[in-house]
Design a protein around this motif. Structure first.
Motif, PDB file in Angstrom:
ATOM      1  N   CYS A  95      -2.433  35.740  16.197  1.00 30.03           N
ATOM      2  CA  CYS A  95      -3.867  36.227  16.717  1.00 30.03           C
ATOM      3  C   CYS A  95      -3.657  37.826  16.436  1.00 30.03           C
ATOM      4  O   CYS A  95      -2.933  38.541  17.306  1.00 30.03           O
ATOM      5  CB  CYS A  95      -4.381  36.134  18.006  1.00 30.03           C
ATOM      6  SG  CYS A  95      -6.108  36.938  18.397  1.00 30.03           S
ATOM      7  N   GLN A  96      -4.198  38.349  15.289  1.00 31.51           N
ATOM      8  CA  GLN A  96      -4.286  39.842  15.065  1.00 31.51           C
ATOM      9  C   GLN A  96      -2.972  40.130  14.943  1.00 31.51           C
ATOM     10  O   GLN A  96      -2.555  41.589  15.783  1.00 31.51           O
ATOM     11  CB  GLN A  96      -4.935  40.608  16.145  1.00 31.51           C
ATOM     12  CG  GLN A  96      -6.604  40.450  16.033  1.00 31.51           C
ATOM     13  CD  GLN A  96      -7.678  41.386  16.958  1.00 31.51           C
ATOM     14  OE1 GLN A  96      -7.756  40.889  17.869  1.00 31.51           O
ATOM     15  NE2 GLN A  96      -7.611  42.485  16.446  1.00 31.51           N
ATOM     16  N   PRO A 123      -4.946  38.909  21.346  1.00 33.42           N
ATOM     17  CA  PRO A 123      -4.561  39.877  20.338  1.00 33.42           C
ATOM     18  C   PRO A 123      -2.999  40.175  20.276  1.00 33.42           C
ATOM     19  O   PRO A 123      -2.506  40.448  21.535  1.00 33.42           O
ATOM     20  CB  PRO A 123      -5.302  40.805  20.251  1.00 33.42           C
ATOM     21  CG  PRO A 123      -6.551  40.294  21.176  1.00 33.42           C
ATOM     22  CD  PRO A 123      -6.036  39.275  22.135  1.00 33.42           C
ATOM     23  N   CYS A 169      -8.676  33.715  20.945  1.00 37.00           N
ATOM     24  CA  CYS A 169      -8.454  34.822  19.880  1.00 37.00           C
ATOM     25  C   CYS A 169      -9.644  35.454  19.519  1.00 37.00           C
ATOM     26  O   CYS A 169     -10.291  34.635  18.699  1.00 37.00           O
ATOM     27  CB  CYS A 169      -7.530  34.394  18.674  1.00 37.00           C
ATOM     28  SG  CYS A 169      -7.196  35.502  17.554  1.00 37.00           S
ATOM     29  N   GLY A 181      -9.968  38.072  17.355  1.00 40.98           N
ATOM     30  CA  GLY A 181      -9.793  38.692  16.384  1.00 40.98           C
ATOM     31  C   GLY A 181      -9.699  37.780  15.150  1.00 40.98           C
ATOM     32  O   GLY A 181      -9.845  36.452  15.182  1.00 40.98           O
ATOM     33  N   TYR A 182      -8.941  38.340  13.992  1.00 42.48           N
ATOM     34  CA  TYR A 182      -8.417  37.490  13.146  1.00 42.48           C
ATOM     35  C   TYR A 182      -7.305  36.746  13.394  1.00 42.48           C
ATOM     36  O   TYR A 182      -6.453  36.949  14.283  1.00 42.48           O
ATOM     37  CB  TYR A 182      -8.031  38.154  11.704  1.00 42.48           C
ATOM     38  CG  TYR A 182      -6.911  39.097  11.725  1.00 42.48           C
ATOM     39  CD1 TYR A 182      -5.830  38.524  11.448  1.00 42.48           C
ATOM     40  CD2 TYR A 182      -6.775  40.414  12.112  1.00 42.48           C
ATOM     41  CE1 TYR A 182      -4.659  39.203  11.279  1.00 42.48           C
ATOM     42  CE2 TYR A 182      -5.789  41.222  12.343  1.00 42.48           C
ATOM     43  CZ  TYR A 182      -4.705  40.643  11.720  1.00 42.48           C
ATOM     44  OH  TYR A 182      -3.498  41.097  11.877  1.00 42.48           O
ATOM     45  N   SER A 204      -5.105  32.259   6.315  1.00 42.66           N
ATOM     46  CA  SER A 204      -6.422  32.646   7.450  1.00 42.66           C
ATOM     47  C   SER A 204      -6.889  31.433   7.960  1.00 42.66           C
ATOM     48  O   SER A 204      -7.205  30.458   7.411  1.00 42.66           O
ATOM     49  CB  SER A 204      -7.473  33.654   6.726  1.00 42.66           C
ATOM     50  OG  SER A 204      -8.236  33.719   7.714  1.00 42.66           O
TER      51      SER A 204
END
Length: 223
Positions: A105-106, A143, A190, A192-193, A221
């Protein structure tokens, strides 16, 4: 942990030391996005002349970024096949195949190998990620965090008749494989990305060498 089906095909022998890395991630995936992945191959010649070839083929992911209807939930169904081939001196040694995934996560999970690794939560030992997720493919990450898990959960009886669970497929002879289809990666927490990547670790013991080799797939992703 395998949510739908795993096919284990056993034939022969198994593996060595070092790593292959996928250094580029695919673009961000949208809901219900099918992502074909290139897999990979690594060939290692051991000190006793045994040649170990590890392949990751037929790899793909079907991604739903928000199965839980919130931005912090992701879900992916992953498929692939790990194939091992031995030749040379120790071609009849057999081995063990440990397929799995790393999820971050991020965090950049494009590293790997005996001298590198994943930043943010995954320790790397002898070129392989130490496994930090006990719940299979159901992960909760914040993150900067990452975890790895094995996808196999093979039940068998121990020497006393009690149930045990193994994370590897044992093969004998010169080759072996493990195939998985629609195995679930569920990620929560998560904001974020998030990314994931497959890995295949193989352990081989010949008369004179005990070794471990890990092949890494390309990061992708998951939203």
């Amino acid at each position: 942990m395998i949510n739908r089906k795993i096919l284990a095909r056993v034939a022969g022998v198994g593996a060595a030391a070092t790593v292959a890395m996928g250094l580029f991630s695919t673009g961000a995936a949208n809901a219900d996005t099918f992502v074909p992945l290139p897999g990979g191959e690594i060939v290692k010649t051991l000190s006793d002349g045994t040649v170990v070839t590890v392949r990751l083929v037929g790899e793909s992911a079907n991604i739903n970024p928000s199965l839980g209807s919130t931005p912090v939930h992701r879900n992916a169904w992953v498929s692939g096949s790990a194939q091992v081939e031995l030749s040379g001196t120790g071609a009849d040694s057999g081995g063990r195949i440990f397929p799995g995934y790393t999820v971050g996560c991020q965090v950049n999970i494009a590293g790997g190998g005996t001298s590198g690794g994943v930043d943010g939560g995954v320790a790397w030992e002898d070129g392989s990620p130490s496994i930090g997720a006990s719940g299979g493919g159901d992960l909760s990450l914040g993150p900067g965090q990452a975890q790895s898990f094995y996808i196999l959960d093979l039940e068998q009886a121990d020497d006393f008749g009690s149930e045990t669970h193994k994370k590897r497929n044992v093969f004998s002879g010169s080759n072996g494989s493990v195939t998985w289809a629609d195995s679930t990666i569920g990620l929560s927490g998560c904001g974020g990305y998030a990314q994931a990547r497959a890995f295949v670790s193989v352990e081989v013991e010949t008369e004179s060498v005990v070794t471990w080799i890990t092949l890494y797939g390309q990061p992708f992703s998951i939203g």
